[in-house]
Design a protein around this motif. Structure first.
Motif, mmCIF file in Angstrom:
data_model
loop_
_atom_site.group_PDB
_atom_site.id
_atom_site.type_symbol
_atom_site.label_atom_id
_atom_site.label_comp_id
_atom_site.label_asym_id
_atom_site.label_seq_id
_atom_site.Cartn_x
_atom_site.Cartn_y
_atom_site.Cartn_z
ATOM 1 N N TYR A 481 0.801 -1.225 0.000
ATOM 2 C CA TYR A 481 0.000 0.000 0.000
ATOM 3 C C TYR A 481 0.836 1.279 0.000
ATOM 4 N N THR A 482 2.124 1.171 -0.199
ATOM 5 C CA THR A 482 2.952 2.364 -0.253
ATOM 6 C C THR A 482 2.879 3.009 -1.632
ATOM 7 N N GLU A 483 3.562 4.125 -1.816
ATOM 8 C CA GLU A 483 3.597 4.790 -3.111
ATOM 9 C C GLU A 483 4.383 3.945 -4.114
ATOM 10 N N PRO A 484 3.955 3.920 -5.393
ATOM 11 C CA PRO A 484 4.688 3.151 -6.415
ATOM 12 C C PRO A 484 6.134 3.632 -6.530
ATOM 13 N N LEU A 485 7.006 2.707 -6.903
ATOM 14 C CA LEU A 485 8.426 3.000 -7.056
ATOM 15 C C LEU A 485 8.770 3.026 -8.538
ATOM 16 N N ASN A 486 9.259 4.164 -9.028
ATOM 17 C CA ASN A 486 9.573 4.335 -10.446
ATOM 18 C C ASN A 486 10.968 3.794 -10.748
ATOM 19 N N LEU A 487 11.022 2.705 -11.527
ATOM 20 C CA LEU A 487 12.308 2.105 -11.892
ATOM 21 C C LEU A 487 13.077 2.955 -12.902
ATOM 22 N N PHE A 488 12.380 3.874 -13.572
ATOM 23 C CA PHE A 488 13.031 4.764 -14.541
ATOM 24 C C PHE A 488 13.355 6.124 -13.937
ATOM 25 N N ARG A 489 13.440 6.192 -12.632
ATOM 26 C CA ARG A 489 13.763 7.454 -11.950
ATOM 27 C C ARG A 489 15.119 8.001 -12.401
ATOM 28 N N THR A 490 16.053 7.104 -12.704
ATOM 29 C CA THR A 490 17.387 7.525 -13.138
ATOM 30 C C THR A 490 17.326 8.363 -14.405
ATOM 31 N N PHE A 491 16.379 8.045 -15.306
ATOM 32 C CA PHE A 491 16.278 8.787 -16.562
ATOM 33 C C PHE A 491 15.840 10.230 -16.344
ATOM 34 N N VAL A 492 15.085 10.472 -15.276
ATOM 35 C CA VAL A 492 14.663 11.837 -14.964
ATOM 36 C C VAL A 492 15.863 12.664 -14.515
ATOM 37 N N LEU A 493 16.807 12.037 -13.853
ATOM 38 C CA LEU A 493 17.968 12.728 -13.307
ATOM 39 C C LEU A 493 19.152 12.776 -14.268
ATOM 40 N N ASN A 494 19.228 11.816 -15.188
ATOM 41 C CA ASN A 494 20.382 11.713 -16.086
ATOM 42 C C ASN A 494 19.906 11.744 -17.535
ATOM 43 N N ARG A 495 19.946 12.902 -18.139
ATOM 44 C CA ARG A 495 19.418 13.068 -19.494
ATOM 45 C C ARG A 495 20.262 12.337 -20.536
ATOM 46 N N ASP A 496 21.585 12.351 -20.364
ATOM 47 C CA ASP A 496 22.458 11.685 -21.335
ATOM 48 C C ASP A 496 22.190 10.177 -21.365
ATOM 49 N N LEU A 497 22.065 9.575 -20.185
ATOM 50 C CA LEU A 497 21.774 8.149 -20.115
ATOM 51 C C LEU A 497 20.415 7.853 -20.732
ATOM 52 N N TYR A 498 19.463 8.729 -20.523
ATOM 53 C CA TYR A 498 18.122 8.526 -21.066
ATOM 54 C C TYR A 498 18.128 8.539 -22.590
ATOM 55 N N GLN A 499 18.806 9.512 -23.178
ATOM 56 C CA GLN A 499 18.847 9.593 -24.640
ATOM 57 C C GLN A 499 19.579 8.398 -25.249
ATOM 58 N N LYS A 500 20.636 7.946 -24.575
ATOM 59 C CA LYS A 500 21.358 6.774 -25.048
ATOM 60 C C LYS A 500 20.474 5.529 -24.986
ATOM 61 N N THR A 501 19.701 5.397 -23.909
ATOM 62 C CA THR A 501 18.815 4.241 -23.746
ATOM 63 C C THR A 501 17.702 4.250 -24.778
ATOM 64 N N LEU A 502 17.125 5.415 -24.999
ATOM 65 C CA LEU A 502 16.034 5.519 -25.975
ATOM 66 C C LEU A 502 16.527 5.194 -27.378
ATOM 67 N N ALA A 503 17.710 5.681 -27.725
ATOM 68 C CA ALA A 503 18.273 5.387 -29.043
ATOM 69 C C ALA A 503 18.561 3.897 -29.181
ATOM 70 N N MET A 504 19.052 3.281 -28.101
ATOM 71 C CA MET A 504 19.337 1.850 -28.116
ATOM 72 C C MET A 504 18.060 1.041 -28.314
ATOM 73 N N PHE A 505 16.969 1.473 -27.675
ATOM 74 C CA PHE A 505 15.701 0.764 -27.803
ATOM 75 C C PHE A 505 15.202 0.759 -29.250
ATOM 76 N N TYR A 506 15.228 1.914 -29.896
ATOM 77 C CA TYR A 506 14.739 1.981 -31.275
ATOM 78 C C TYR A 506 15.658 1.250 -32.246
ATOM 79 N N GLU A 507 16.942 1.233 -31.926
ATOM 80 C CA GLU A 507 17.875 0.464 -32.757
ATOM 81 C C GLU A 507 17.579 -1.029 -32.618
ATOM 82 N N MET A 508 17.292 -1.458 -31.390
ATOM 83 C CA MET A 508 16.921 -2.854 -31.155
ATOM 84 C C MET A 508 15.654 -3.213 -31.906
#
Length: 533
Positions: A481-508
């Motif tokens: 019953y606690t608040e949900p935990l966002n596993l993608f919280r790192t992407f909110v804090l690290n823009r470079d990692l987020y863009q790299k991950t998104l590009a990797m996903f579409y390449e996959m």
């Protein structure tokens, strides 16, 4: 002189308050995320207007007076100067904030829109090709899983028994039986080499005990983590008074033996705690475990005709067995601390994860829900069709992910994220939708769901805060019953990692059909050597 200062002060305040950049009324360019800030600014505006009215009354009163104490003049001069300086700083900050942040926000929106269009025109392999690929490649890759698991479990039991025998039962940690977790035991691992994951609960000797504090109880700034505090005989939480008072010669503690005071050894426990604290250290526990495993192996090595080594220096529980024939079997055995009377464990790190857990200190342990996740997959399978495709979807997606990582390198995306997407889909779609004939549709659902989560930078943990969990999971209510935990919280804090991950996903995504078609065509010619892939 005083009246002139006040007039200048009022003009500056009025100009700042009514400036469109500082207090915009119909400014559509202001980001939506600034609504809270805007409300605060408006509140300041009302306060300033009130102060302005008071100053005007004071000025009118001043004109009717011939003189005023010098101390009052100096006070108001100081107040006016300080106020002007503060509001001028706010004005400069506001212009910089809106000018730079809006530009970055718009740039990111354009980039996301451009990347989002990559999904258009991309087609996954058809049902026939997916079926051929799964039957010939995935099944062939997991044919020896059962034998490997049996060997690892048997050897781990022997190794842990030897570890207990070399430890001092009065001062060393008490090591319990291992628990099998992870993709190999959930029957969806396809990556080679095959790796088995085992966790080993441990506890301190009497009169010490651990008290686990997850982030939901201690309001930690590290969601998903927790701390483990060590309590000794002198702590009130120990629960027994025999360590705090002198018992008579004819009196015995019902909890502890006669040599209780001889057994306690503060030095041994201090070696496992973080420096100058009573919190258990992840680094020191792993060092202790590595030393203990080394001693245990030296005691039983003569019984086996293979070599045992550590696979990674930064992961002391990663072991590697090498037979004389050259065959290698790898497995991870990691010490954990049980949370109260549950199947939730505090673990120092996840051995198979490429994600770096660097945001927390060495007293923060990661909470592992692996036992609950394995239980969910086992129980939910009873409600699915006999030839369900849910694990097949995860296996194919994991295969594509691992191949893409070899091409472009690791990113912020992990196999645990892929598994989480599947777990959410299992609850959101009817059981009948998971028939094997719908493999293509469900695989597409996984890609669409993952894309949506990436674009929103939000993927909720399946267990934490999920009120839709079936009753058979039996998760402790504090996490249910606690608040949900966002596993993608790192992407909110690290823009470079987020863009790299998104590009990797579409390449996959773009490489999916090519990879599956290529491996499907290679299989017939390689049936005699299944380990070549």
């Amino acid at each position: 002189m005083q009246a002139g200062i006040f007039k200048v002060f009022l003009v500056v305040i009025t100009g700042i308050v009514n400036h469109p950049l500082l207090f915009p009324k119909n400014n559509a360019t202001l980001p939506a995320t600034d609504e809270h800030l805007l409300q605060k600014m408006k509140e300041h505006e009302e306060n300033i207007k009130s102060q302005q009215l008071q100053l005007e009354l004071l000025m009118n009163s001043e004109e009717s007076q011939e003189e005023e104490p010098k101390t009052d003049i100096e006070a108001w001069d100081f107040w006016s100067a300080l106020s002007m300086a503060i509001f001028l700083l706010i004005e400069i900050w506001r212009q910089d904030f809106q000018g730079g942040n809006t530009q970055d926000h718009g740039k990111e929106e354009d980039e996301l829109q451009c990347l989002g269009n990559a999904w258009q025109g991309v087609s996954l392999p058809n049902k026939t090709m997916l079926a051929i690929f799964y039957d010939q490649y995935i099944r062939g890759a997991i044919y020896d899983t059962t034998k490997t698991r049996e060997f690892v479990e048997g050897f781990a039991d022997d190794l842990l028994e030897a570890l207990r025998s070399v430890c001092n039962r009065d001062t060393d940690m008490e090591v319990e039986d291992s628990v099998c977790v992870g993709s190999t035991y959930e029957n969806w691992r396809v990556n080679k080499p095959l790796v088995c994951d085992l966790i080993v609960p441990f506890a301190p000797p009497e009169p010490y005990h651990f008290k686990c504090q997850p982030w939901v109880t201690e309001q930690s700034i590290y969601p998903g983590y927790g701390t483990i505090r060590v309590y000794g005989p002198d702590d009130e939480a120990a629960g027994c008074v025999c360590g705090k008072t002198k018992l008579g010669e004819d009196m015995l503690c019902l909890l502890h033996s006669q040599d209780f005071h001889v057994k306690k050894n503060d030095g041994d426990m201090d070696l496992l705690c973080s420096k100058n604290s009573n919190f258990l250290s992840t680094d020191r526990v792993m060092k202790w475990f590595q030393t203990s495993v080394t001693k245990a192996w030296s005691k039983i090595s003569h019984k086996y005709e293979f070599d045992l080594t550590f696979s990674h220096l930064n992961s002391p529980g990663a072991l590697r067995v090498k037979f004389k024939s050259g065959k290698v079997i790898s497995f991870n055995i990691t010490p954990v601390v049980q949370y109260e009377d549950s199947d939730l464990y505090f673990i120092s790190h996840f051995p198979n994860s490429t994600e770096l857990y660097t945001e927390a200190s060495n007293i923060h342990w990661i909470l592992s829900f692996a036992v609950y996740e394995r239980r969910f997959l086992k129980e939910i399978a009873k409600y699915l069709p006999a030839n369900s495709c849910h694990l097949s979807c995860l296996q194919i997606m994991t295969f594509l992910y691992s191949k893409q990582c070899h091409l472009t390198g690791p990113s912020g995306l992990t196999t645990y994220h892929l598994k989480t997407v599947l777990l959410h889909l299992l609850l959101s779609r009817p059981s009948s939708d998971w028939n094997i004939v719908m493999l293509e549709e469900r695989l597409r659902d996984m890609f669409v769901s993952l894309e949506k989560s990436l674009l929103e930078k939000k993927l909720n943990h399946f267990m934490v805060g999920n009120t839709k969990l079936p009753h058979f999971v039996n998760l402790p209510e504090i996490f249910h019953y606690t608040e949900p935990l966002n596993l993608f919280r790192t992407f909110v804090l690290n823009r470079d990692l987020y863009q790299k991950t998104l590009a990797m996903f579409y390449e996959m995504l773009k490489n999916a059909s090519v990879l599956i078609n290529e491996y499907s065509m290679q299989i017939p010619a390689a049936n005699g050597n299944k380990s070549s892939h």
